[in-house]
Design an enzyme around this catalytic site. Structure first.
Site, PDB file in Angstrom:
ATOM      1  N   CYS A  22       3.949   6.844   3.929  1.00 49.67           N
ATOM      2  CA  CYS A  22       4.355   7.267   2.592  1.00 49.67           C
ATOM      3  C   CYS A  22       5.870   7.459   2.499  1.00 49.67           C
ATOM      4  CB  CYS A  22       3.671   8.551   2.135  1.00 49.67           C
ATOM      5  SG  CYS A  22       1.895   8.399   1.911  1.00 49.67           S
ATOM      6  N   GLY A  23       6.407   6.977   1.413  1.00 47.72           N
ATOM      7  CA  GLY A  23       7.818   7.182   1.103  1.00 47.72           C
ATOM      8  C   GLY A  23       7.950   7.802  -0.269  1.00 47.72           C
TER       9      GLY A  23
END
Length: 387
Positions: A22-23
């Site tokens: 996840c970013g």
């Protein structure tokens, strides 16, 4: 040749619980100047390897100035039957000033729902039964109940955002794919957040992509909320229902409960989410010790356990926060009244190459940015004391 294969094996992880998954990215202009949608897309897409194509999304504030006094309901709808059910429900309970499809482009080889926006205001109910069902005088609480009713009771329909002068755009795909689908380049906003998803314990589906929203709140999140079960039960005691099949939605509901309903300042919300350890509280001065003990006792089930970094946006502001041990990356930059928040410093420098003021916040310490009073008045009118 051997070295190339080794690099590729590290670049593509086969571990479904990739620790870096996840970013998140956010841009916030405290002066209220509008930021082009292409900028947020460029920033989040540079962290493409943090996702796996099972979800991306964007939240934007200040995008509906012509309807800034109306609640903008963004709905994800499966079919015409669900659309009719939603519109029948809305006609009985709100005044609909405008409705339209959210502009989109096609997506090849991918089944997708339909997306609509309804600009609404609460109105007096027409029958005794309807008045008894939704008799809240507070407009936010009225819309809050309306959103949960749709999400829980109308099959094939989900309200993905419901605040004023803002909206969420999300779905299954990489950041550039979702941006292209929703034509994000058409929008300008004073605040943007974005997410590139690598789901771990929850399914990848259109409604499960980030951001999650309720009223003017939205959240994007990197990590895993291991306290989700306790958080969910606590929320259900106060009338909230978790229907999106992911731990992240609990964060936005907790913020709504604690800040909007209980009137706790956003600064203290951070200390509820990322509460100091008991041994740290014992070393505090007496006044602080008393406060933090009370917060731990009263809001113990709102503590977010597990590794996380979040961007929590609200009317006129944004808060960036890590877990209390800092097990997920979070970088903050600032230049000329614009704040940048990211999982990686490279993404900030990609869109602001000459930025100098960059730091990594301490564990559990919030970074909060707000509109100036002048900018707030432009978007929302004179600020209420409780805001």
């Amino acid at each position: 040749m051997v070295e190339i294969e080794k690099i590729q094996s590290f670049a593509i992880s086969n571990d479904p619980k990739d620790a870096s998954g996840c970013g998140i990215f956010g841009i916030f202009n405290t002066k209220g100047d509008l930021i082009d949608g292409n900028k947020i897309v460029s920033a989040i897409d540079i962290m493409r390897d943090r996702g796996n194509g099972l979800g991306s999304g964007y939240a934007a504030y200040g995008i509906y100035p012509e309807f800034k006094n109306y609640y903008a309901l963004h709905l994800m709808i499966d079919d015409d039957l669900a659309k009719r059910a939603v519109e029948d429900f809305l006609e009985r309970r709100v005044m609909v000033a405008e409705r339209s499809g959210i502009p989109t482009r096609g997506m090849k080889n991918r089944k997708r729902p339909m997306f609509f926006v309804y600009f609404v205001l609460p109105r007096a109910q027409g029958t005794k039964a309807e008045s008894e069902y939704m008799s809240e005088t507070d407009a936010d609480e009225f819309i809050n109940k309306l959103v949960f009713f749709i999400n829980e009771n109308i099959n094939g329909a989900f309200v993905i955002s419901s605040g004023k002068n803002m909206g969420i755009f999300k779905g299954i795909g990489y950041p550039d794919e979702i941006a292209n689908f929703f034509r994000i380049e058409r929008y300008k906003a004073y605040c943007w957040t974005a997410h590139n998803r690598f789901p771990t314990n929850t399914p990848g589906w259109w409604g499960g992509a980030h951001p999650f929203g309720l009223l003017d709140w939205t959240v994007v999140h990197n990590g895993e909320i291991s306290s989700y079960g306790a958080n969910k039960r606590y929320l259900e005691m106060h009338g909230y229902k978790c229907t999106q099949k992911t731990d992240t939605e609990a964060i936005v509901y907790l913020a709504d409960l604690i800040v909007r309903k209980h009137k706790i300042p956003i600064e203290l919300l951070a200390k509820i989410f990322s509460a100091p350890l008991w041994e740290e509280i014992e070393r505090m001065p007496q006044d602080q010790k008393k406060l933090y003990k009370a917060l731990r006792i009263i809001y113990g089930r709102a503590l977010l356990n597990g590794p996380f970094s979040i961007l929590l946006t609200f009317k006129g502001g944004i808060m960036a926060l890590n877990d209390r041990i800092k097990l997920r990356p979070l970088v903050v930059g600032k230049k000329d009244g614009v704040y940048y928040f990211s999982s990686e410093e490279a993404a900030i420098k990609h869109i602001c190459s000459d930025i100098k003021d960059i730091s990594s916040p301490d564990a559990g310490e919030p970074v909060i940015a707000r509109l100036t009073d002048e900018a707030y008045n432009v978007y929302y009118g004179v600020q209420d004391e409780e805001d």
